[in-house]
Motif scaffolding. Sequence first.
Motif, PDB file in Angstrom:
ATOM      1  N   CYS A 285       0.776  -1.249   0.000  1.00  0.00           N
ATOM      2  CA  CYS A 285       0.000   0.000   0.000  1.00  0.00           C
ATOM      3  C   CYS A 285       0.806   1.297   0.000  1.00  0.00           C
ATOM      4  O   CYS A 285       0.253   2.352  -0.331  1.00  0.00           O
ATOM      5  CB  CYS A 285      -0.931   0.031   1.213  1.00  0.00           C
ATOM      6  SG  CYS A 285      -2.106  -1.337   1.281  1.00  0.00           S
ATOM      7  N   TYR A 286       2.051   1.267   0.404  1.00  0.00           N
ATOM      8  CA  TYR A 286       2.756   2.535   0.610  1.00  0.00           C
ATOM      9  C   TYR A 286       3.041   3.245  -0.708  1.00  0.00           C
ATOM     10  O   TYR A 286       3.564   2.649  -1.657  1.00  0.00           O
ATOM     11  CB  TYR A 286       4.073   2.309   1.356  1.00  0.00           C
ATOM     12  CG  TYR A 286       4.814   3.608   1.612  1.00  0.00           C
ATOM     13  CD1 TYR A 286       4.386   4.474   2.613  1.00  0.00           C
ATOM     14  CD2 TYR A 286       5.901   3.978   0.839  1.00  0.00           C
ATOM     15  CE1 TYR A 286       5.025   5.686   2.844  1.00  0.00           C
ATOM     16  CE2 TYR A 286       6.559   5.169   1.062  1.00  0.00           C
ATOM     17  CZ  TYR A 286       6.128   6.014   2.061  1.00  0.00           C
ATOM     18  OH  TYR A 286       6.770   7.211   2.275  1.00  0.00           O
ATOM     19  N   PHE A 287       2.687   4.525  -0.786  1.00  0.00           N
ATOM     20  CA  PHE A 287       3.099   5.338  -1.923  1.00  0.00           C
ATOM     21  C   PHE A 287       3.553   6.730  -1.496  1.00  0.00           C
ATOM     22  O   PHE A 287       3.924   7.557  -2.325  1.00  0.00           O
ATOM     23  CB  PHE A 287       1.978   5.454  -2.974  1.00  0.00           C
ATOM     24  CG  PHE A 287       0.705   6.098  -2.477  1.00  0.00           C
ATOM     25  CD1 PHE A 287       0.554   7.473  -2.444  1.00  0.00           C
ATOM     26  CD2 PHE A 287      -0.361   5.317  -2.060  1.00  0.00           C
ATOM     27  CE1 PHE A 287      -0.628   8.062  -2.008  1.00  0.00           C
ATOM     28  CE2 PHE A 287      -1.540   5.894  -1.623  1.00  0.00           C
ATOM     29  CZ  PHE A 287      -1.684   7.273  -1.597  1.00  0.00           C
ATOM     30  N   GLY A 288       3.569   6.999  -0.178  1.00  0.00           N
ATOM     31  CA  GLY A 288       4.074   8.265   0.323  1.00  0.00           C
ATOM     32  C   GLY A 288       3.344   9.448  -0.254  1.00  0.00           C
ATOM     33  O   GLY A 288       2.106   9.455  -0.348  1.00  0.00           O
TER      34      GLY A 288
ATOM     35  N   LEU B  17      -1.340  -1.150  -7.756  1.00  0.00           N
ATOM     36  CA  LEU B  17      -1.151  -0.861  -6.331  1.00  0.00           C
ATOM     37  C   LEU B  17      -2.483  -0.883  -5.594  1.00  0.00           C
ATOM     38  O   LEU B  17      -2.604  -1.473  -4.514  1.00  0.00           O
ATOM     39  CB  LEU B  17      -0.467   0.494  -6.144  1.00  0.00           C
ATOM     40  CG  LEU B  17      -0.197   0.898  -4.682  1.00  0.00           C
ATOM     41  CD1 LEU B  17       1.130   1.638  -4.554  1.00  0.00           C
ATOM     42  CD2 LEU B  17      -1.324   1.778  -4.126  1.00  0.00           C
ATOM     43  N   VAL B  18      -3.479  -0.234  -6.189  1.00  0.00           N
ATOM     44  CA  VAL B  18      -4.792  -0.187  -5.543  1.00  0.00           C
ATOM     45  C   VAL B  18      -5.357  -1.596  -5.374  1.00  0.00           C
ATOM     46  O   VAL B  18      -5.902  -1.947  -4.312  1.00  0.00           O
ATOM     47  CB  VAL B  18      -5.772   0.693  -6.353  1.00  0.00           C
ATOM     48  CG1 VAL B  18      -7.192   0.566  -5.803  1.00  0.00           C
ATOM     49  CG2 VAL B  18      -5.325   2.146  -6.329  1.00  0.00           C
ATOM     50  N   THR B  19      -5.211  -2.418  -6.411  1.00  0.00           N
ATOM     51  CA  THR B  19      -5.746  -3.782  -6.358  1.00  0.00           C
ATOM     52  C   THR B  19      -5.057  -4.602  -5.273  1.00  0.00           C
ATOM     53  O   THR B  19      -5.711  -5.296  -4.482  1.00  0.00           O
ATOM     54  CB  THR B  19      -5.573  -4.475  -7.719  1.00  0.00           C
ATOM     55  OG1 THR B  19      -6.272  -3.724  -8.718  1.00  0.00           O
ATOM     56  CG2 THR B  19      -6.125  -5.893  -7.685  1.00  0.00           C
ATOM     57  N   GLU B  20      -3.705  -4.529  -5.230  1.00  0.00           N
ATOM     58  CA  GLU B  20      -2.960  -5.303  -4.237  1.00  0.00           C
ATOM     59  C   GLU B  20      -3.238  -4.796  -2.823  1.00  0.00           C
ATOM     60  O   GLU B  20      -3.369  -5.579  -1.880  1.00  0.00           O
ATOM     61  CB  GLU B  20      -1.460  -5.230  -4.553  1.00  0.00           C
ATOM     62  CG  GLU B  20      -1.051  -5.984  -5.800  1.00  0.00           C
ATOM     63  CD  GLU B  20      -1.429  -7.455  -5.728  1.00  0.00           C
ATOM     64  OE1 GLU B  20      -1.131  -8.095  -4.697  1.00  0.00           O
ATOM     65  OE2 GLU B  20      -2.032  -7.955  -6.693  1.00  0.00           O
ATOM     66  N   CYS B  21      -3.299  -3.488  -2.683  1.00  0.00           N
ATOM     67  CA  CYS B  21      -3.569  -2.898  -1.368  1.00  0.00           C
ATOM     68  C   CYS B  21      -4.955  -3.301  -0.879  1.00  0.00           C
ATOM     69  O   CYS B  21      -5.143  -3.674   0.282  1.00  0.00           O
ATOM     70  CB  CYS B  21      -3.429  -1.379  -1.436  1.00  0.00           C
ATOM     71  SG  CYS B  21      -3.662  -0.549   0.154  1.00  0.00           S
ATOM     72  N   LEU B  22      -5.932  -3.223  -1.765  1.00  0.00           N
ATOM     73  CA  LEU B  22      -7.296  -3.574  -1.388  1.00  0.00           C
ATOM     74  C   LEU B  22      -7.386  -5.039  -0.978  1.00  0.00           C
ATOM     75  O   LEU B  22      -8.094  -5.396  -0.031  1.00  0.00           O
ATOM     76  CB  LEU B  22      -8.248  -3.294  -2.547  1.00  0.00           C
ATOM     77  CG  LEU B  22      -9.741  -3.503  -2.266  1.00  0.00           C
ATOM     78  CD1 LEU B  22     -10.203  -2.622  -1.111  1.00  0.00           C
ATOM     79  CD2 LEU B  22     -10.570  -3.219  -3.504  1.00  0.00           C
TER      80      LEU B  22
END
Length: 347
Positions: free
Chosen positions: A8-11, A21-26
């Motif tokens: 999730c990290y994108f600073g 990223l959104v898919t993996e984070c979710l």
Amino acid sequence: EKEVYDACYFGDDESRVTQELVTECLKVCQPRLCCFDSYKLESSCKASVGEDECELFGLCEQMITNDGGVVKTFIELDLKEFDDDDSIDESSTLKSIDESKSNSASGSGSSVQYPNGNTGIASSLENICSESSLKTLEGLQSCHNKCQTHLCCFTTDPKLAGQNCAGLIPAGCSAYEPCKKLVFPPAGTEPAVSPTALLTQEETEKRVYDACYFGNDPTRVTEKLVTNCHAVCAERLCCFSDYSLQSSCRATLGDDECDLFSLCEQLITENGVASDVLDVEENEFGVDELCIDKVAVNPNLYSACSEVCERRSCCFESDPNYSCYNLEKDWCDEYKACEVVEYNFYH
């Protein structure tokens, strides 16, 4: 925690916010997004799973905040889930809303009866501003919430003579007479030193501290502490009324003097002080975020909107003696969105 970070990290680099990223984070966050629902909603799991576990998923909150770009607030998340659920029976939802309206109009302790505009505020003021009620933090907060627009009626401090509104709205001041007890030391207490007395700043601050401080220990909040604190703070509660109201004295007295009485604010904020970060967060959701058209099909949202609107109930009072609309029109107009839950202005 590392799994959440890696996914999730994108600073502060929004270019890293890709669909992947959104898919993996979710995927990682889905089981614990409930940690970030409003603490009052049944869908919130923070109380059941515990703050320690929820904090491990802290980065997941960006999925449901504006910075994350998915949805703006927990309310919008709640609505999104509602929109996506084709199995919801709209008629049963609307029935729940009707029951919510009925309960809020005639339930125990309620003073609101809409849309006819009769809030029963006369009996409400007598009850919530009674001597027994003002011996509790909840009672002081409720009384101040109902009375803050009319505290200018009872100003006796020479410093605030220009703010006294008794001559401007004599009928209104008479109607709000029970509020007078809020800004005068409680009966039977040792006479408070007047704010105009020649005390040093250190002496004043110490006096407030000695009477009012209880830190984070709710067991220290006794009837005696509340009464003694009220005695010291009564004439400076005007420092903590909404800044835009005529009853606010902060602009006249100045921040320096009001800050000497800063501990007094715990008397008139909900439950004495915001008990945790979630309480603070919930207070940040404004009327325009909560009072939207979808209250008609979302009982949680309807209830949340109604609760916020009740904070300025005098704006919606039909009896001109109890209405604060003409006295504080701009302040009331900020809550125009309350019309979606049948809180209407009468002027």
